[in-house]
Design a protein around this motif. Structure first.
Motif, PDB file in Angstrom:
ATOM      1  N   ALA A  73       0.836  -1.205   0.000  1.00  0.00           N
ATOM      2  CA  ALA A  73       0.000   0.000   0.000  1.00  0.00           C
ATOM      3  C   ALA A  73       0.868   1.251   0.000  1.00  0.00           C
ATOM      4  O   ALA A  73       0.569   2.226  -0.706  1.00  0.00           O
ATOM      5  CB  ALA A  73      -0.929  -0.018   1.213  1.00  0.00           C
ATOM      6  N   GLN A  74       1.946   1.225   0.777  1.00  0.00           N
ATOM      7  CA  GLN A  74       2.776   2.433   0.864  1.00  0.00           C
ATOM      8  C   GLN A  74       3.553   2.666  -0.430  1.00  0.00           C
ATOM      9  O   GLN A  74       3.784   3.820  -0.815  1.00  0.00           O
ATOM     10  CB  GLN A  74       3.710   2.355   2.081  1.00  0.00           C
ATOM     11  CG  GLN A  74       2.912   2.369   3.397  1.00  0.00           C
ATOM     12  CD  GLN A  74       3.705   2.898   4.575  1.00  0.00           C
ATOM     13  OE1 GLN A  74       4.914   3.075   4.502  1.00  0.00           O
ATOM     14  NE2 GLN A  74       3.002   3.159   5.672  1.00  0.00           N
ATOM     15  N   LEU A  75       3.944   1.610  -1.123  1.00  0.00           N
ATOM     16  CA  LEU A  75       4.587   1.790  -2.428  1.00  0.00           C
ATOM     17  C   LEU A  75       3.577   2.314  -3.445  1.00  0.00           C
ATOM     18  O   LEU A  75       3.878   3.220  -4.233  1.00  0.00           O
ATOM     19  CB  LEU A  75       5.192   0.466  -2.911  1.00  0.00           C
ATOM     20  CG  LEU A  75       6.446  -0.014  -2.170  1.00  0.00           C
ATOM     21  CD1 LEU A  75       6.855  -1.403  -2.677  1.00  0.00           C
ATOM     22  CD2 LEU A  75       7.608   0.975  -2.341  1.00  0.00           C
ATOM     23  N   ALA A  76       2.373   1.758  -3.421  1.00  0.00           N
ATOM     24  CA  ALA A  76       1.336   2.187  -4.374  1.00  0.00           C
ATOM     25  C   ALA A  76       1.049   3.674  -4.202  1.00  0.00           C
ATOM     26  O   ALA A  76       0.864   4.401  -5.192  1.00  0.00           O
ATOM     27  CB  ALA A  76       0.063   1.360  -4.176  1.00  0.00           C
ATOM     28  N   GLU A  77       1.038   4.124  -2.949  1.00  0.00           N
ATOM     29  CA  GLU A  77       0.745   5.539  -2.663  1.00  0.00           C
ATOM     30  C   GLU A  77       1.713   6.487  -3.360  1.00  0.00           C
ATOM     31  O   GLU A  77       1.349   7.605  -3.722  1.00  0.00           O
ATOM     32  CB  GLU A  77       0.849   5.780  -1.153  1.00  0.00           C
ATOM     33  CG  GLU A  77      -0.454   6.138  -0.479  1.00  0.00           C
ATOM     34  CD  GLU A  77      -0.250   6.343   1.018  1.00  0.00           C
ATOM     35  OE1 GLU A  77      -1.081   5.830   1.776  1.00  0.00           O
ATOM     36  OE2 GLU A  77       0.729   7.018   1.420  1.00  0.00           O
ATOM     37  N   ILE A  78       2.964   6.051  -3.492  1.00  0.00           N
ATOM     38  CA  ILE A  78       3.966   6.929  -4.110  1.00  0.00           C
ATOM     39  C   ILE A  78       4.289   6.486  -5.539  1.00  0.00           C
ATOM     40  O   ILE A  78       5.237   6.979  -6.148  1.00  0.00           O
ATOM     41  CB  ILE A  78       5.265   6.988  -3.264  1.00  0.00           C
ATOM     42  CG1 ILE A  78       5.818   5.578  -3.006  1.00  0.00           C
ATOM     43  CG2 ILE A  78       5.011   7.713  -1.941  1.00  0.00           C
ATOM     44  CD1 ILE A  78       7.181   5.569  -2.339  1.00  0.00           C
ATOM     45  N   GLY A  79       3.490   5.564  -6.068  1.00  0.00           N
ATOM     46  CA  GLY A  79       3.623   5.192  -7.474  1.00  0.00           C
ATOM     47  C   GLY A  79       4.873   4.413  -7.802  1.00  0.00           C
ATOM     48  O   GLY A  79       5.391   4.503  -8.915  1.00  0.00           O
ATOM     49  N   ILE A  80       5.383   3.647  -6.875  1.00  0.00           N
ATOM     50  CA  ILE A  80       6.577   2.836  -7.142  1.00  0.00           C
ATOM     51  C   ILE A  80       6.166   1.365  -7.237  1.00  0.00           C
ATOM     52  O   ILE A  80       5.484   0.841  -6.356  1.00  0.00           O
ATOM     53  CB  ILE A  80       7.652   3.051  -6.050  1.00  0.00           C
ATOM     54  CG1 ILE A  80       8.271   4.445  -6.234  1.00  0.00           C
ATOM     55  CG2 ILE A  80       8.715   1.946  -6.097  1.00  0.00           C
ATOM     56  CD1 ILE A  80       9.405   4.765  -5.292  1.00  0.00           C
ATOM     57  N   VAL A  81       6.574   0.746  -8.342  1.00  0.00           N
ATOM     58  CA  VAL A  81       6.248  -0.660  -8.565  1.00  0.00           C
ATOM     59  C   VAL A  81       7.502  -1.484  -8.291  1.00  0.00           C
ATOM     60  O   VAL A  81       8.504  -1.339  -8.994  1.00  0.00           O
ATOM     61  CB  VAL A  81       5.771  -0.893 -10.011  1.00  0.00           C
ATOM     62  CG1 VAL A  81       5.464  -2.374 -10.233  1.00  0.00           C
ATOM     63  CG2 VAL A  81       4.550  -0.031 -10.315  1.00  0.00           C
ATOM     64  N   PRO A  82       7.496  -2.320  -7.278  1.00  0.00           N
ATOM     65  CA  PRO A  82       8.700  -3.096  -6.954  1.00  0.00           C
ATOM     66  C   PRO A  82       8.878  -4.256  -7.925  1.00  0.00           C
ATOM     67  O   PRO A  82       7.906  -4.759  -8.478  1.00  0.00           O
ATOM     68  CB  PRO A  82       8.387  -3.615  -5.553  1.00  0.00           C
ATOM     69  CG  PRO A  82       6.900  -3.761  -5.525  1.00  0.00           C
ATOM     70  CD  PRO A  82       6.355  -2.642  -6.399  1.00  0.00           C
TER      71      PRO A  82
END
Lengths: 346, 346
Positions: A73-82
């Motif tokens: 969720a926290q990655l999605a919030e800042i638009g980063i796709v791991p």
């Protein structure tokens, strides 16, 4: 200087438990997932620090299985796709965690970053990465040596050795967390840096050194990675193999023993945010040294750090005090004592 | 000494707002209705202090209309049936409130007691009442003079005059709240007592003095009482007449002006519980001077007073601090500053 064909893979370690920042930091939501130094969480700030696509590939996250949703969720919030979210079934310290990421990354250079550190000067950090990269491409393991500005006894130190290139030196030796006198002596002498736990090395170079100096970790991590279950970007290492992995830090298992270990000294406003006192030190305060977040009323007070995510705190005439309210818990501790907070967090 | 045919009517004044004990004390539930000094509330303790049927009739309560249910429920809890609960439609200070009770009581002796004071030595209080009663039956207005043990600047003082009988003297004069130097001088000189706001007089004697010295209060209170609505024990004075009543204290309106005013000096462990500091002073503390109520964890701390009715307070290494948590509010103030708390209560 870095090869465009082989960008750096950020490896973000997010398995810490952060007991010294209780009651905000809890096992369910440890400090890296909290917005303590900015509006973004420290985990998000770590990911954002290494998002320039000219230098970096998509990150690999290594964290606890219980935090999978938080991480995503926290990655999605800042638009980063791991490229991968590796979910440890149990905590085994940093050497095995980084091994999992290294097996996943192939032969890329890895920038290993704890997710709960603050770095004020990101440009200095990126410059230090550039300085270390040529040696890393030659097989060196690099660490970043934080220029010390106080005789801290809570960090390990690095004695900086011979110059290997612009902004990069051989590590002469690692020094365990010193007592106060030793820390003061190192600060006075110069030529020492704090070991900030941030590393840059080729995945293959790390695994080769691990195979030599900690073969059991290497082999069990390899098995755990090979037998992992995959669900989208999630990677769940084999629990039995990973449980068999000795628990050890990268410092003990590899860095202190390997041959070609370099340090890039850097002054970048780094903090491990290890206590509420440290956070007060990082915060922007008013003229009286007060800093408050949330519903707080403060009168005739000085040098106070107050945070609340719920109840309203009204303080009058207090000085040198830390007050943290989260949910049903309120912590009150004088400035300078916040390291002892972990006594309450159990 | 008292006539069995004419027992004393306790008149319990419960209209106070108690802003200095915020956040526990609120307009909805001011301090007299809270269990601050014992398991019973201060209002209940006041009623229990005058329940001996050999001396006392059923009490008359004067309070705010908004507290009607609280008053009735707290009396029911301790099994006391009031002869009247007079519900003021607006606050008009003590002179009108006592006038309403006096009109209701006929010609009985009245023991007027604020409901938010603590009295440790009830036997001494009852003895002082006995000492004052003969003069009261002769038409004197009596007040109780608290033997001072510190140069308090928050109380009015009484200069004790000639002896009128065993344990009872003429009031030479009332002294307004003094400054520190004046308070110290009176304490050093002796012959002074604090004006505790507790009175004993015949209802008729009070009303006669009121008619002379504050005739408007007398007349409007009489109209408000005559035109009152009754619902069981509840008595609701006529709002228009009561609103027309000047707001004044019994001290200014009557006691400082009347002729036959006596004082019964008494050392009875009295406190007006006017602040959290005062409550800490009354509390039973541990060897380190700490006192806590509710969910509280305290380590390495001294001289701390902590109360919570909700959130858990964890304090470490703090000294000389008052912490009060109630509902969504947490107050933090150093010892000695709790008088300033009313700044937050608005």
């Amino acid at each position: 200087m870095s090869s465009p064909a082989q960008p750096i893979v950020p490896v973000i370690l997010s398995g810490g438990s952060g007991t010294r920042l209780w009651p905000m930091s809890t096992p369910e939501r440890p400090k890296q997932f909290l917005p303590l130094t900015a509006e973004a969480t420290m985990f998000q700030l770590t990911a954002l620090r290494a998002r320039d696509p000219d230098r970096f590939a998509s990150p690999i996250i290594v964290g606890a299985a219980r935090h999978a949703e938080l991480i995503e969720a926290q990655l999605a919030e800042i638009g980063i796709v791991p490229q991968a979210v590796i979910l440890e079934p149990a905590a085994r310290n940093t050497a095995p965690a980084i091994a999992l990421a290294a097996f996943e990354a192939g032969d890329a250079p890895l920038l290993v970053m704890p997710s709960d550190h603050a770095i004020a000067d990101e440009a200095a950090f990126l410059d230090a990465i550039e300085a270390a990269l040529p040696l890393v491409r030659e097989g060196w393991l690099a660490t970043f040596g934080i220029t010390p500005d106080a005789p801290e006894t809570g960090y390990g130190y690095i004695r900086i050795g011979e110059r290997l290139g612009e902004g990069v030196h051989r590590v002469e030796r690692f020094v365990e967390k010193p007592d106060r006198a030793r820390a003061e002596a190192m600060l006075a002498e110069g030529g020492h840096a704090w070991n900030g736990g941030i590393f840059l090395f080729g995945a293959r170079a790390y695994l080769d050194a691990l195979a030599v100096h900690a073969p059991e970790i290497h082999d069990e991590a390899k098995t755990a990675h090979n037998a992992a279950t995959r669900e989208g970007a999630r990677l769940l290492p084999d629990p039995k193999a990973f449980a068999a992995c000795p628990s050890d830090s990268i410092d003990y298992a590899v860095m202190e023993k390997a041959e070609k270990v370099a340090v890039a000294p850097v002054a970048m406003g780094w903090s491990d945010v290890g206590s509420w006192d440290a956070l007060h030190g990082l915060a922007v305060c008013d003229e009286a040294g007060n800093c408050s977040h949330g519903p707080v009323r403060l009168e005739d007070s000085a040098n106070v750090y107050i945070r609340s995510d719920g109840v309203r705190i009204s303080a009058l005439g207090v000085e040198d005090l830390i007050v943290i309210a989260s949910g049903n818990e309120v912590l009150i501790v004088p400035k300078g004592h916040s390291q002892e907070v972990k006594r309450f967090s159990g």
